[in-house]
Design an enzyme around this catalytic site. Structure first.
Site, PDB file in Angstrom:
ATOM      1  N   HIS A 146       0.327 -11.629   2.024  1.00  0.00           N
ATOM      2  CA  HIS A 146      -0.656 -10.821   1.315  1.00  0.00           C
ATOM      3  C   HIS A 146      -1.369 -11.589   0.200  1.00  0.00           C
ATOM      4  O   HIS A 146      -2.551 -11.375  -0.062  1.00  0.00           O
ATOM      5  CB  HIS A 146       0.034  -9.584   0.730  1.00  0.00           C
ATOM      6  CG  HIS A 146      -0.896  -8.455   0.430  1.00  0.00           C
ATOM      7  ND1 HIS A 146      -0.475  -7.153   0.315  1.00  0.00           N
ATOM      8  CD2 HIS A 146      -2.236  -8.418   0.215  1.00  0.00           C
ATOM      9  CE1 HIS A 146      -1.506  -6.369   0.051  1.00  0.00           C
ATOM     10  NE2 HIS A 146      -2.582  -7.112  -0.028  1.00  0.00           N
ATOM     11  N   TYR A 197       0.830  -1.208   0.000  1.00  0.00           N
ATOM     12  CA  TYR A 197       0.000   0.000   0.000  1.00  0.00           C
ATOM     13  C   TYR A 197       0.867   1.262   0.000  1.00  0.00           C
ATOM     14  O   TYR A 197       0.384   2.339  -0.322  1.00  0.00           O
ATOM     15  CB  TYR A 197      -0.923   0.057   1.214  1.00  0.00           C
ATOM     16  CG  TYR A 197      -1.960  -1.029   1.306  1.00  0.00           C
ATOM     17  CD1 TYR A 197      -2.155  -1.959   0.282  1.00  0.00           C
ATOM     18  CD2 TYR A 197      -2.761  -1.141   2.439  1.00  0.00           C
ATOM     19  CE1 TYR A 197      -3.103  -2.960   0.388  1.00  0.00           C
ATOM     20  CE2 TYR A 197      -3.720  -2.137   2.556  1.00  0.00           C
ATOM     21  CZ  TYR A 197      -3.880  -3.045   1.536  1.00  0.00           C
ATOM     22  OH  TYR A 197      -4.818  -4.040   1.660  1.00  0.00           O
TER      23      TYR A 197
END
Length: 278
Positions: A109, A51
């Site tokens: 992730h 991110y």
């Protein structure tokens, strides 16, 4: 109210059931967003190396008036890292970016690097086990309190469960009205693995959908609150993303129950059909 509700992981650690997602909030803005979210009542935050905002999230936590022990912070490994040494470094680098002594939860992730998603059949079983081995060691060293996975299918979860020594605490997947992967959810929940629902508001796609509005009107709530209540009643942790104070408050103020009959009808809805009736 769900804003006060915690849920217990399979290692006994408790965390809030409503958390703030930070995807697409840039590193410069997220510091203020975290501080504002804490002021309105959020105590749990979800981010990731990919991110690009971990430093800002850490600063937001540091600059709040809330004790670190009262905050639950989740981050995720970079998807390109699928080796033991790289994972160890990624964990230490994350701690440095946050300027914190520990991370509450770290996730793999994705079973595949982003560049391979939907392009190859390689599930990187060995690489994910290398991730997991380093993460387990980090738990034992006190750097991480809980570990889990994200975007994992049943075969990916099975690989970790059968070969690891610590069972994943969560599997973070997309769940919302119109998209309920029931078989995967049931499989994880039977193993004691909690489901964390990312994009519980369907990226906003369904907030103006006719059926969603009808049910929201019935319960005298916003469409967003209806969608969050739906996921919460499925037993999920929800990660609504917003940098708007009014929306943050709205998302946190879920204090009603959807009837069993209405839940059954909502579960049947399919996103492709719903988007046709907006």
């Amino acid at each position: 109210m769900y804003s006060d509700k915690t849920i217990t992981l399979n290692n006994g650690i408790k965390m809030p059931q409503i958390q703030l997602g930070t995807w697409l909030i840039n590193n410069d803005d997220v510091r203020k967003t975290i501080r504002q979210a804490i002021e309105v009542g959020y105590r749990a935050f979800d981010t990731a190396k990919d991110y690009g905002n971990e430093t800002g999230v850490g600063k937001g936590i540091w600059n709040s008036d809330v004790e670190r022990s009262d905050i639950f912070l989740t981050t995720k490994l970079p998807t390109a890292v699928k080796d033991y040494e790289g994972t160890k470094k990624a964990i230490d680098d994350a701690l440095d970016r946050f300027s914190l002594e520990y991370i509450d939860m770290m996730l793999i992730h994705s079973p595949q690097p982003w560049i391979e998603v939907n392009r190859t059949n390689d599930r990187h079983f060995e690489g994910n086990l290398e991730n997991w081995r380093a993460m387990e060691e980090a738990v034992k060293a006190g750097k991480i309190r809980a570990i889990g996975v994200s975007n994992f299918l049943e075969e990916d979860v099975d690989n970790i469960v059968k070969n690891g020594s610590i069972k994943p605490a969560v599997n973070q997947i997309e769940v919302h009205i119109g998209k309920v992967p029931k078989e995967l959810m049931d499989y994880c929940q039977q193993l004691g693995i909690l489901i964390e629902a990312y994009s519980p508001l369907s990226h906003g796609r369904l907030l103006n959908e006719r059926k969603v509005r009808e049910y929201a009107k019935k319960y005298k709530v916003s469409a967003a609150q209806l969608m969050l209540a739906f996921d919460l009643q499925l037993g999920c942790v929800v990660l609504p993303k917003s940098d708007n104070i009014s929306e943050m408050k709205d998302n946190l103020a879920v204090n009603f129950k959807i009837s069993a009959e209405d839940m059954a009808e909502l579960i049947k809805l399919k996103e492709k059909v719903l988007t046709l009736s907006v």
